[in-house]
Design a protein around this motif. Structure first.
Motif, PDB file in Angstrom:
ATOM      1  N   UNK A 132       0.832  -1.189   0.000  1.00 37.63           N
ATOM      2  CA  UNK A 132       0.000   0.000   0.000  1.00 37.63           C
ATOM      3  C   UNK A 132       0.871   1.245   0.000  1.00 37.63           C
ATOM      4  N   UNK A 133       0.440   2.285  -0.670  1.00 39.40           N
ATOM      5  CA  UNK A 133       1.217   3.530  -0.679  1.00 39.40           C
ATOM      6  C   UNK A 133       1.130   4.214   0.683  1.00 39.40           C
ATOM      7  N   UNK A 134       2.050   5.110   0.976  1.00 37.82           N
ATOM      8  CA  UNK A 134       1.986   5.840   2.252  1.00 37.82           C
ATOM      9  C   UNK A 134       0.683   6.638   2.357  1.00 37.82           C
ATOM     10  N   UNK A 181      -2.204  11.693  15.593  1.00 38.01           N
ATOM     11  CA  UNK A 181      -2.558  10.368  16.107  1.00 38.01           C
ATOM     12  C   UNK A 181      -2.446   9.365  14.977  1.00 38.01           C
ATOM     13  N   UNK A 182      -1.635   8.348  15.187  1.00 44.31           N
ATOM     14  CA  UNK A 182      -1.483   7.279  14.191  1.00 44.31           C
ATOM     15  C   UNK A 182      -2.635   6.297  14.348  1.00 44.31           C
ATOM     16  N   UNK A 183      -3.409   6.105  13.283  1.00 45.97           N
ATOM     17  CA  UNK A 183      -4.615   5.289  13.376  1.00 45.97           C
ATOM     18  C   UNK A 183      -4.496   3.949  12.660  1.00 45.97           C
ATOM     19  N   UNK A 184      -4.056   3.933  11.441  1.00 47.40           N
ATOM     20  CA  UNK A 184      -4.138   2.726  10.605  1.00 47.40           C
ATOM     21  C   UNK A 184      -3.211   1.624  11.101  1.00 47.40           C
ATOM     22  N   UNK A 185      -3.756   0.415  11.131  1.00 44.85           N
ATOM     23  CA  UNK A 185      -2.983  -0.749  11.555  1.00 44.85           C
ATOM     24  C   UNK A 185      -2.043  -1.184  10.429  1.00 44.85           C
ATOM     25  N   UNK A 186      -0.824  -1.549  10.821  1.00 51.85           N
ATOM     26  CA  UNK A 186       0.143  -2.005   9.840  1.00 51.85           C
ATOM     27  C   UNK A 186       0.820  -0.892   9.072  1.00 51.85           C
ATOM     28  N   UNK A 187       0.490   0.363   9.398  1.00 54.60           N
ATOM     29  CA  UNK A 187       1.149   1.529   8.792  1.00 54.60           C
ATOM     30  C   UNK A 187       1.853   2.272   9.919  1.00 54.60           C
ATOM     31  N   UNK A 188       2.790   1.608  10.553  1.00 58.78           N
ATOM     32  CA  UNK A 188       3.314   2.062  11.836  1.00 58.78           C
ATOM     33  C   UNK A 188       4.771   2.512  11.771  1.00 58.78           C
ATOM     34  N   UNK A 189       5.166   3.028  10.619  1.00 62.28           N
ATOM     35  CA  UNK A 189       6.452   3.715  10.468  1.00 62.28           C
ATOM     36  C   UNK A 189       6.149   5.126   9.990  1.00 62.28           C
ATOM     37  N   UNK A 190       6.310   6.106  10.879  1.00 59.92           N
ATOM     38  CA  UNK A 190       5.851   7.468  10.612  1.00 59.92           C
ATOM     39  C   UNK A 190       7.015   8.433  10.480  1.00 59.92           C
ATOM     40  N   UNK A 191       6.740   9.519   9.792  1.00 55.37           N
ATOM     41  CA  UNK A 191       7.707  10.608   9.678  1.00 55.37           C
ATOM     42  C   UNK A 191       6.945  11.915   9.524  1.00 55.37           C
ATOM     43  N   UNK A 192       7.509  12.977  10.071  1.00 60.17           N
ATOM     44  CA  UNK A 192       6.896  14.292   9.998  1.00 60.17           C
ATOM     45  C   UNK A 192       7.357  14.997   8.722  1.00 60.17           C
ATOM     46  N   UNK A 237       0.071  29.552   6.673  1.00 60.42           N
ATOM     47  CA  UNK A 237      -1.241  29.060   7.111  1.00 60.42           C
ATOM     48  C   UNK A 237      -1.839  28.186   6.024  1.00 60.42           C
ATOM     49  N   UNK A 238      -2.110  26.937   6.355  1.00 61.18           N
ATOM     50  CA  UNK A 238      -2.754  26.000   5.422  1.00 61.18           C
ATOM     51  C   UNK A 238      -4.258  26.205   5.481  1.00 61.18           C
ATOM     52  N   UNK A 239      -4.887  26.311   4.329  1.00 62.78           N
ATOM     53  CA  UNK A 239      -6.321  26.591   4.268  1.00 62.78           C
ATOM     54  C   UNK A 239      -7.119  25.474   3.607  1.00 62.78           C
ATOM     55  N   UNK A 240      -6.489  24.412   3.160  1.00 57.96           N
ATOM     56  CA  UNK A 240      -7.176  23.324   2.474  1.00 57.96           C
ATOM     57  C   UNK A 240      -6.970  22.012   3.220  1.00 57.96           C
ATOM     58  N   UNK A 241      -7.930  21.080   3.023  1.00 60.56           N
ATOM     59  CA  UNK A 241      -7.813  19.746   3.616  1.00 60.56           C
ATOM     60  C   UNK A 241      -6.940  18.874   2.726  1.00 60.56           C
ATOM     61  N   UNK A 242      -5.712  19.295   2.553  1.00 61.51           N
ATOM     62  CA  UNK A 242      -4.754  18.588   1.717  1.00 61.51           C
ATOM     63  C   UNK A 242      -3.440  18.483   2.478  1.00 61.51           C
ATOM     64  N   UNK A 243      -2.568  17.575   2.070  1.00 63.24           N
ATOM     65  CA  UNK A 243      -1.252  17.489   2.723  1.00 63.24           C
ATOM     66  C   UNK A 243      -0.380  18.694   2.370  1.00 63.24           C
ATOM     67  N   UNK A 244      -0.779  19.847   2.895  1.00 66.10           N
ATOM     68  CA  UNK A 244      -0.050  21.096   2.722  1.00 66.10           C
ATOM     69  C   UNK A 244       0.322  21.592   4.114  1.00 66.10           C
ATOM     70  N   UNK A 245       1.525  22.114   4.258  1.00 65.70           N
ATOM     71  CA  UNK A 245       1.999  22.503   5.574  1.00 65.70           C
ATOM     72  C   UNK A 245       2.525  21.291   6.307  1.00 65.70           C
ATOM     73  N   UNK A 246       2.219  21.196   7.599  1.00 66.28           N
ATOM     74  CA  UNK A 246       2.668  20.059   8.412  1.00 66.28           C
ATOM     75  C   UNK A 246       1.699  18.890   8.276  1.00 66.28           C
ATOM     76  N   UNK A 247       2.212  17.681   8.116  1.00 60.76           N
ATOM     77  CA  UNK A 247       1.387  16.486   8.099  1.00 60.76           C
ATOM     78  C   UNK A 247       2.253  15.277   8.433  1.00 60.76           C
ATOM     79  N   UNK A 248       1.595  14.160   8.738  1.00 59.37           N
ATOM     80  CA  UNK A 248       2.262  12.928   9.122  1.00 59.37           C
ATOM     81  C   UNK A 248       2.174  11.917   7.994  1.00 59.37           C
ATOM     82  N   UNK A 249       3.309  11.291   7.683  1.00 59.56           N
ATOM     83  CA  UNK A 249       3.355  10.256   6.649  1.00 59.56           C
ATOM     84  C   UNK A 249       3.507   8.903   7.325  1.00 59.56           C
ATOM     85  N   UNK A 250       2.603   7.965   7.008  1.00 61.11           N
ATOM     86  CA  UNK A 250       2.647   6.615   7.576  1.00 61.11           C
ATOM     87  C   UNK A 250       2.961   5.595   6.488  1.00 61.11           C
ATOM     88  N   UNK A 251       3.988   4.754   6.753  1.00 60.89           N
ATOM     89  CA  UNK A 251       4.432   3.752   5.794  1.00 60.89           C
ATOM     90  C   UNK A 251       4.051   2.348   6.297  1.00 60.89           C
TER      91      UNK A 251
END
Length: 298
Positions: A121-123, A177-188, A281-295
């Motif tokens: 699965x993709x990140x 908050x990391x939610x998805x199971x099996x996607x437990x390698x994260x990076x900021x 300031x991020x104004x959209x519900x998109x991965x813009x600004x700070x977000x968490x990547x789960x692999x």
């Protein structure tokens, strides 16, 4: 003939003609029983010592025991309820610290032997659950959340803006908050779009800011968050230098499903405002600004 009465209820009859004497004995209803029958009754009482009065005493004894046991149980239950009520009033539980049940039931049992899935699965990207500023110059100040809102038909709606503001005296707190199971390698990650994009309002970029991990195990209450109540810093995990049309990603870390992770973005120690000033300031519900990547990890 002559008749005489005696004390023992015997009637003495004599006749002159026959010189015979007749004695008639009348039974007295109040005479005691014969001695041999009384002895038989005494022997029966000695053989059977339980009398009707003893049965009543036994019933009273067991009734008293049952009442005493019920009284003790009622007292224990009453004290337990009183303790729980007093604790809920004087020491209320923090809802943010209550455990949230996992939706991935028994997945640990399924994969505990190292089983790997054949699917790749993709990140996935996760936006911050909380983002706020704290000021070292005003350590007790709590910044308001969602200060800008608009009027809709169903009421006032705040803009879901996510502001990243870093200055020598002001830092930005962010929590995921990391939610998805099996996607437990994260990076900021931090993404700044191209110049003129409507997905982000950019006031100033180009400065280097440090990223610190914080000691948190549950959701942080933004209504009480200030520089003084900020969670303890654990370690520096990297740095960002925001630039147009650039995505930066820090080193990965383990993020078990359902866990909280918080970071503080601040200026390097001793930096001046000319050297450290980022305001986007991020104004959209998109991965813009700070977000968490789960692999994927399974």
């Amino acid at each position: 003939m002559s008749v005489s009465f005696r004390h023992n209820a015997q009637i003495l009859c004599t006749t002159h003609t026959s010189a015979r004497v007749y004695i008639v004995t009348l039974a007295n209803p109040f005479d005691p029983l014969p001695q041999d029958k009384s002895e038989d009754l005494n022997d029966a009482e000695r053989r059977d010592p339980i009398v009707p009065g003893n049965k009543s005493k036994i019933l009273l004894y067991f009734g008293f025991v049952i009442i005493a046991v019920c009284t003790v149980l009622d007292s224990v239950l009453f004290l337990s309820l009183g303790y729980r009520y007093a604790r809920s009033v004087w020491l209320p539980a923090d809802p943010a610290k209550l455990e949230t049940p996992s939706t991935y039931i028994n997945f640990d049992l399924l994969y505990r032997n190292g089983t790997k899935t054949n699917h790749r699965f993709p990140p996935i990207h996760g936006l911050p659950r909380a983002l706020a500023q704290v000021s070292a110059a005003e350590p007790d100040k709590v910044y308001p959340q969602w200060p800008v809102s608009f009027m809709a038909a169903y009421g006032t709606v705040p803009y879901n803006d996510r502001r990243l503001l870093v200055e020598p005296e002001i830092s930005t707190f962010v929590q995921f908050r990391a939610l998805d199971y099996g996607m437990e390698n994260c990076s900021l990650a931090l993404r700044i779009p191209e110049y003129g994009s409507d997905a982000m309002e950019i006031a100033r970029i180009g400065s280097t800011i440090d990223v610190w991990s914080l000691a948190v195990h549950s959701k942080v209450d933004l209504q009480t968050l200030s520089h003084r109540t900020l969670p303890r810093r654990v370690a520096k995990v990297g740095s960002f230098t925001p630039r147009y049309d650039t995505t930066e990603q820090l080193q990965g870390f383990a993020c078990e499903s359902g866990t909280y992770h918080a970071f503080l973005l601040a200026c390097p120690q001793g930096a001046r405002k000319e050297d450290c000033w980022v305001d986007v300031t991020s104004t959209k519900e998109k991965p813009i600004g700070l977000y968490l990547v789960q692999h994927q990890t399974i």
